[in-house]
Scaffold this active site. Structure first.
Site, PDB file in Angstrom:
ATOM      1  N   THR A 124      22.822  28.979   3.811  1.00  0.00           N
ATOM      2  CA  THR A 124      22.032  27.774   3.566  1.00  0.00           C
ATOM      3  C   THR A 124      22.919  26.748   2.894  1.00  0.00           C
ATOM      4  O   THR A 124      23.949  27.078   2.297  1.00  0.00           O
ATOM      5  CB  THR A 124      20.857  28.051   2.616  1.00  0.00           C
ATOM      6  N   THR A 183      28.934  28.686   5.802  1.00  0.00           N
ATOM      7  CA  THR A 183      29.474  28.006   4.630  1.00  0.00           C
ATOM      8  C   THR A 183      30.880  28.468   4.287  1.00  0.00           C
ATOM      9  O   THR A 183      31.432  28.092   3.263  1.00  0.00           O
ATOM     10  CB  THR A 183      28.580  28.268   3.405  1.00  0.00           C
ATOM     11  N   CYS A 197      33.757  28.485 -27.142  1.00  0.00           N
ATOM     12  CA  CYS A 197      32.442  28.804 -26.599  1.00  0.00           C
ATOM     13  C   CYS A 197      31.631  29.543 -27.662  1.00  0.00           C
ATOM     14  O   CYS A 197      31.675  30.766 -27.762  1.00  0.00           O
ATOM     15  CB  CYS A 197      32.599  29.670 -25.354  1.00  0.00           C
ATOM     16  N   THR A 240      26.912  34.625   0.613  1.00  0.00           N
ATOM     17  CA  THR A 240      26.362  33.454   1.288  1.00  0.00           C
ATOM     18  C   THR A 240      24.968  33.779   1.784  1.00  0.00           C
ATOM     19  O   THR A 240      24.642  34.926   2.076  1.00  0.00           O
ATOM     20  CB  THR A 240      27.232  32.983   2.465  1.00  0.00           C
ATOM     21  N   TYR A 241      24.123  32.742   1.790  1.00  0.00           N
ATOM     22  CA  TYR A 241      22.787  32.913   2.360  1.00  0.00           C
ATOM     23  C   TYR A 241      22.652  32.042   3.601  1.00  0.00           C
ATOM     24  O   TYR A 241      21.575  31.789   4.075  1.00  0.00           O
ATOM     25  CB  TYR A 241      21.725  32.539   1.330  1.00  0.00           C
ATOM     26  N   GLU A 245      22.566  27.212  -5.407  1.00  0.00           N
ATOM     27  CA  GLU A 245      23.865  26.958  -4.783  1.00  0.00           C
ATOM     28  C   GLU A 245      24.862  26.407  -5.784  1.00  0.00           C
ATOM     29  O   GLU A 245      26.055  26.714  -5.740  1.00  0.00           O
ATOM     30  CB  GLU A 245      23.686  26.000  -3.601  1.00  0.00           C
TER      31      GLU A 245
END
Lengths: 761, 489
Positions: free
Chosen positions: B385, B394, B85, B382-383, B459
């Site tokens: 959504t 979720t 990297c 989590t939202y 997301e």
């Protein structure tokens, strides 16, 4: 009842005793057995994993034994099942019920103490379920609103109540008849609580947490009160009250600490008893109904029955005397004193009965604290500080450091220490390296024909001659070297230190030395008479210097032969014949100047360092060792423990003098891992914001939460203090160090006008 | 936090960032690193996580700890080297020099002290096959000449795992070189950026070249809705992705326009939600034997998935010097040679909460709390959504991802039905996750765009965060269990 043990095929997670404490069930990932406890062994009754259809329901996190019916066991499985086992059946039928209701691992199961068939479970999914063994499904489900429930236990006092502790540090009390809401909830710990245990008699609940504490809560009132807190060294995984001992509780750690500790909750820092049989962390504890015997399981695959008589008693081993000496030489000494009971004097019989039967009752005790003030002014203290501050221990070449340190020592009047530095320089400086090189080149043909005390003599020769190459006056060096050699010999002459003291220095020219010689011999003759008087003056100086100087002098100005004659009677008086014997040979060999031999001065150096350390002067020993650096590897016979002690001693003394920088330097330069690791411990302390009490982590002057720098303003210039902030502990006002210094040089009251009479020293 | 106006003064770059908490965090990140690096910017989608991430990273690199500062950065370089990297290597090289590190060390591994070199074995094993780590490795480090203290070992382990797993975030998010790094800056014909002369202050604030100037192209998640970390609107988002993403992605495209791969029709969100619903309604439990089989299935199936892209062609010379034994790469746990001697790691027997936390805290100050918060945030974030849908639970989807990642590294949760993974994670997503976790160097921006096409960028970044954290936790579990074993015996 004695200590017995049995080994399993895998780590054990939990154990449970049946109601009359004659059998024990143990469970783990690969273990699920029932043993009966015989007089001196465990006898396997049943292996529940013998079944062919093994699966994860057999991997238990917890085992419980019905407290009413001996045939029923319940287990909490890692896959979220709660299983009920009927020991009267066999094969697959033993698994009488399997409740597959929890979504995650079940951490704990607990049987009701009086009602048969009733049990409760707590799981990682944050729920508790209440089962009736006769039903196929849970009777009730309780939602804890936390991430996971770590332990559940029915209260022995209130039949419908159970306690649940969870991941987020909260304790909940539930009524089994009310599933919608808990009766009571409070936050008990700052980390996950791993275990709880109701006291069998009192209304106490003990909770154990990852925050390394065990807390005892009194739940008699609606508002729980924290009665006791025990501080442990590791996260605690299990706790169990000791039967018949109101204040005792057993605990075992989750990591690191393999022992099982029994605490007296009134003594929260040191265990009352400890059992160290396990080799890995203990995973469960169960008392056999009796205060003297308990069983434990461990991840080291063993099941052990412990007998209390085999316990080690850390508390009773604790030192009941304390001593501390201040840097000014004042001493505080505290000790326990025998108490004479203020009632009428009890008869021997009464007394005996009271101590033996009710040992955990309060007893009277008293202690005294003595303070001793140091009267005579001892100049050691100031010189210690001076030396510590001014020694150079790293960063320069070896000879430079030695020279510097010698000068420093001389400056504060420690010319004997100064001499040591010079000797070290001579012995291990460039010259030593040169000699070694010569030796390696094979340029040696030496001395088979030297007599008895030859080794020592050789040594003398080498340095004597070697020094000649470097210094204008060879004799100075001989003196220095010799001084070390005779350390042991001269031990008897402590009282003469004074003589050697001012003279042992290289830098004296011939004339000076001659003068000193006169003084010396006079002094020496007077020495015997003045012995008592001199004792008081004894301090850091090397004892042997008196003799060394004589050697040197003998060697130098007058014909050497005369000198021993002058002095030897004195020697004989002191029965130090060895010294006397040595001298002639020594002298002879010098005059011959044999070829340069190789000599390893380490033995003598070690001798000398040890001598200093024994006299309480670890400073010299440690400093010399540090400066020696790589040469230390030559000191093979100096064992590491001794050196560690010296280093610790020096570091502690530095601490007492508040010489933090020097202390840090010594730790940094220490070559012994256990010492140098001391600097890897964090010593950081965050101050809290004065408004919202949040720790100021990023910087000491800006609060991240209330974005205010008010707390860190200087009371004098009203600017934000970004460097050293000094404040009064009485009124908590403060400011820039310099400003405060300035202010308090003229004023007594706080600069803010709060009226507090701050004390600035 | 309130509604943030759309058109704010361009003179203050920070006000462009719509979300108060993200903005504060960016200020903090800038103050910490003297730059607002691309990683922090991408993580800005999830301010609650970014907060924990920055705190932890700052603590392990610059806070209290047993290791000297130059060592820490060099260890980071060694760790990032395992996945080639160059982005992280460059950043850490700079930091290394700022901390007064010896310049000659940067000539390569042959120039560093023996003590650091001794760490390389652990670095290599942890990065690719953590299950191979055993007591003797720790013993080798802590005994003899140039030995490490246990506290130092644990500190090093935390840094190593942090940077290994950070690679699993950098590549799959397509994070580009910083603008001041080689290859980091291109004259942006496609980006239409040079038209606003007023934005210089922006560039200054991010510590990068002054030529990246248009404030509306600031690569910051741009939230017009009041709540933190919600979804970006389309246009801004593309600009954002353009800026940090690979250059071949032209600005005109939106994610929805990207053509679906012909070979693999992707399972839509609606299907996914339907499946989650079915799973949660399903009450019938299957036998434990079946469960065990399912775990093995997932394991073996994942072994058949290859990396998404071809392996990078060779190693650039400037990072090759920090890598030894490039042949040592991930091997599927199911295909391990040591099938007998190395059993599956049961998280119930050594868990982060119970054991690892206490150990790491004991040996290395309070890093346990920071890591604990970071893992918890990442796991529970989590939202509600999913794509454009709101109020979605979720948790099953997230748990499937988390457990799948740990399953790749041989860690099994006894209480999880691994059948769910196959239902919720389709093959392309599994391939992506596996590549991100095990061969991050093969993953590019293209792969990022190909998976989860119906999901929002925030997301997708969230998924990558979970790869980062689940992997780091797995590596730490293995490493700390080994340290624990070393200590008890």
């Amino acid at each position: 009842m004695s200590t017995i043990s049995v080994l399993q095929e895998g780590p054990v997670n939990a154990l449970a005793l049946n109601k009359d404490n004659s059998q024990v069930a143990i469970g783990g990932r690969n273990v699920f057995k029932v043993y009966s406890i015989e007089e001196d062994c465990f006898k396997e009754i049943c292996n529940l994993r013998a079944s062919k259809h093994l699966n994860l329901s057999f991997s238990c996190n917890d085992v419980a034994w019905s407290s009413t019916d001996d045939n029923y066991l319940a287990t909490a499985a890692t896959n979220g099942h709660v299983c009920v086992w009927n020991l009267t059946k066999s094969g697959k039928a033993m698994q009488e019920q399997v409740y597959q209701e929890h979504k995650r691992t079940v951490n704990k199961v607990n049987f009701h103490s009086s009602e048969p068939y009733r049990l409760i479970s707590g799981s990682q999914d944050g729920t508790m379920r209440y089962f009736d063994m006769r039903c196929k499904a849970a009777v009730a489900t309780f939602l804890s609103n936390t991430e996971s429930v770590r332990d559940v236990q029915f209260s022995p006092h209130m039949p419908h109540t159970f306690a649940a502790v969870s991941e987020n540090g909260s304790v909940q009390l539930w009524d089994v008849r009310r599933t919608e809401k808990c009766i009571q909830q409070f936050t008990a710990h700052s980390g996950p609580i791993f275990a709880c245990d109701w006291h069998p008699e009192a209304t106490w609940l003990a909770t154990a947490s990852r925050d390394k504490t065990i807390k005892v809560w009194d739940l008699t009132t609606s508002k729980p009160t924290l009665d006791y807190t025990i501080h442990t060294i590791a996260s605690i995984g299990h706790v169990k009250w000791r039967p018949q001992r109101k204040y005792h509780i057993a605990s075992c750690a989750l990591v690191v600490d393999c022992s099982i500790n029994i605490w007296d909750i009134r003594r929260p820092f040191i265990p009352f008893a400890a059992f160290n049989e396990h080799k890995d962390i203990a995973s469960g504890v169960a008392w056999r109904g009796d205060s003297q015997v308990f069983l434990s399981t461990s991840r080291d695959c063993s099941l052990i029955q412990h007998s209390f008589k085999d316990a080690s008693r850390p508390a009773s081993k604790a030192n009941i005397q304390a001593l501390d000496i201040s840097t000014k030489g004042n001493t505080l000494f505290g000790m326990r004193v025998p108490v004479s009971t203020n009632t009428t004097k009890p008869t021997g019989l009464m007394r005996k009965s009271s101590t033996s039967t009710i040992s955990d009752q309060f007893h009277q005790s008293a202690s005294v604290l003595h303070q001793f003030t140091h009267v005579s002014v001892c100049n050691d203290l100031s010189s210690f500080e001076f030396l510590a501050k001014n020694y150079i221990l790293y960063g320069r070449s070896f000879p430079e450091m030695c020279e510097h340190n010698a000068a420093v020592a001389k400056e504060c009047g420690k010319s004997n220490i100064s001499t040591i530095w010079k000797i070290v320089n001579t012995m291990y400086g460039e010259l030593y390296v040169k000699i070694q090189a010569m030796h390696n080149n094979g340029g040696l043909n030496l001395m088979n024909n030297v007599d008895a005390s030859s080794t020592e003599k050789k040594n003398n020769d080498v340095v004597g001659e070697a020094a000649a190459a470097q210094f204008s006056s060879a004799d100075d060096d001989v003196e220095g070297e010799d001084q070390v050699d005779h350390t042991a010999v001269a031990n008897g002459y402590h009282t003469y230190n004074k003589y050697g003291h001012p003279k042992g220095d290289f830098s004296f020219g011939e004339n000076e030395l001659d003068l000193e010689l006169d003084a010396l011999s006079i002094d020496y003759r007077n020495g015997m008479r003045n012995q008592n008087q001199l004792q008081q003056q004894e301090d850091w100086t090397l004892p042997n210097e008196a003799f060394n100087i004589r050697h040197e002098i003998r060697d130098r100005s007058p014909p050497p032969e005369q000198f021993p004659n002058n002095n030897s009677p004195d020697f004989n008086d002191d029965s130090h014949s060895s010294t006397v014997d040595e001298q002639p040979t020594w002298l002879v060999s010098v005059s011959k100047i044999p070829p340069m031999p190789i000599w390893d001065p380490s033995a003598s150096l070690i001798e000398s360092l040890k001598h200093h350390a024994e006299k309480g002067d670890v400073q010299t020993s440690v400093s010399v060792l540090i400066v020696l650096g790589e040469h230390r590897k030559n000191l093979k016979t100096l064992d590491e423990n001794t050196v560690t002690h010296w280093l610790m001693g020096y570091i502690q003394t530095l601490e007492r003098f508040r010489l933090w920088n020097v202390k840090a330097l010594v730790i940094e330069l220490a070559w012994i891992p256990s010492i140098s690791q001391m600097n890897q411990q964090s010593t950081r302390i965050n101050t809290n914001c004065s408004q919202c009490l949040k720790p100021l982590q990023r910087s000491g002057w800006l609060c991240d939460r209330c974005h205010s720098t008010d707390a860190s303003r200087c009371s004098i210039c009203h600017q934000v203090v970004k460097g050293l902030y000094v404040w009064c502990q009485g009124c908590s006002h403060g400011g820039h160090l310099m400003h405060m210094q300035e202010w308090f040089s003229k004023n007594k009251q706080c600069p803010t006008g709060c009226g507090h009479l701050c004390e600035y020293r | 936090m309130g509604q943030i106006p759309q058109n704010v003064s361009i003179n203050c770059p920070l006000e462009i960032c719509p979300c108060q908490s993200t903005r504060t965090l960016f200020v903090e990140a800038f103050l910490q690193n003297n730059r607002l690096d691309h990683v922090s910017q991408v993580m800005g989608y999830h301010p609650s996580y970014l907060d924990n991430f920055l705190k932890t990273q700052n603590f392990i690199l610059r806070g209290d700890g047993p290791l000297p500062y130059d060592y820490r950065h060099y260890i980071a370089i060694m760790a990032a080297g395992r996945h080639q990297c160059s982005y992280l290597i460059q950043l850490q090289k700079q930091e290394f020099l700022v901390q007064g590190g010896d310049q000659s060390w940067l000539k390569g591994l042959h120039c560093i002290p023996q003590k650091l070199r001794n760490l390389y074995d652990i670095n290599k094993i942890l990065a690719h096959r953590p299950w191979l780590l055993n007591k003797s490795h720790i013993e080798k480090l802590t005994k003899g000449k140039d030995s490490w203290s246990l506290a130092e070992v644990v500190h090093a382990i935390v840094i190593l795992t942090h940077f290994h797993s950070l690679c699993s975030f950098v590549f799959p998010c397509g994070v580009n070189q910083e603008l001041d790094q080689a290859g980091g800056y291109r004259y942006p014909e496609t980006l239409q950026m040079l038209n606003n002369p007023g934005g210089n202050s922006v560039a200054a604030a991010t510590g990068v070249s002054k030529k990246s100037s248009d404030p509306k192209d600031i690569p910051i998640p741009n939230d017009t809705r009041p709540t933190a970390g919600k979804i970006l609107n389309g246009g801004r988002l593309n600009n954002f992705i353009n800026k940090i993403g690979v250059a071949d992605w032209t600005s005109g495209r939106t994610q929805n326009q990207s053509p679906p791969s012909p070979t693999e029709p992707e399972v839509g969100i609606s299907t996914l939600m339907q499946r989650m619903k079915t799973l949660s309604e399903q009450t019938q439990e299957c036998t434990p034997v079946e469960l065990a089989k399912r775990f093995e299935n997932v394991e073996t199936q994942s072994a058949e998935l290859g990396a998404v892209g071809p392996e990078p062609q060779g190693t650039p010379a400037d990072i090759g010097i920090f890598i030894e034994d490039t042949q040592f790469i991930y091997q599927d746990f199911a295909k391990r040679d040591e099938h007998q001697s190395i059993p599956t790691f049961r998280v119930q027997d050594y868990s982060w909460d119970d054991h690892a936390y206490s150990l790491v805290n004991r040996l290395y100050n309070d890093v346990g709390n920071l890591l604990d918060d970071k893992f918890k945030t990442a796991y529970n974030l989590t939202y509600y959504t999913m794509g454009g849908r709101t109020d979605v639970d979720t948790s099953r989807f997230r748990r499937a991802i988390w457990n799948y990642i740990q399953c790749l590294l041989g860690i099994r949760h006894d209480d999880y039905d691994y059948g769910e993974i196959n239902q919720l994670l389709e093959k392309s997503l599994k391939t992506f996750i596996k590549s991100a976790c095990c061969y991050p160097e093969c993953v590019t921006k293209k792969d990022y765009l190909k998976v989860l096409r119906e999901f929002k960028h925030s997301e997708k970044v969230h998924v990558n965060l979970m790869v980062l954290e689940a992997r780091m936790q797995a590596e730490l579990l293995y490493a700390l269990r080994t340290v624990n074993r070393y200590m008890t015996n």
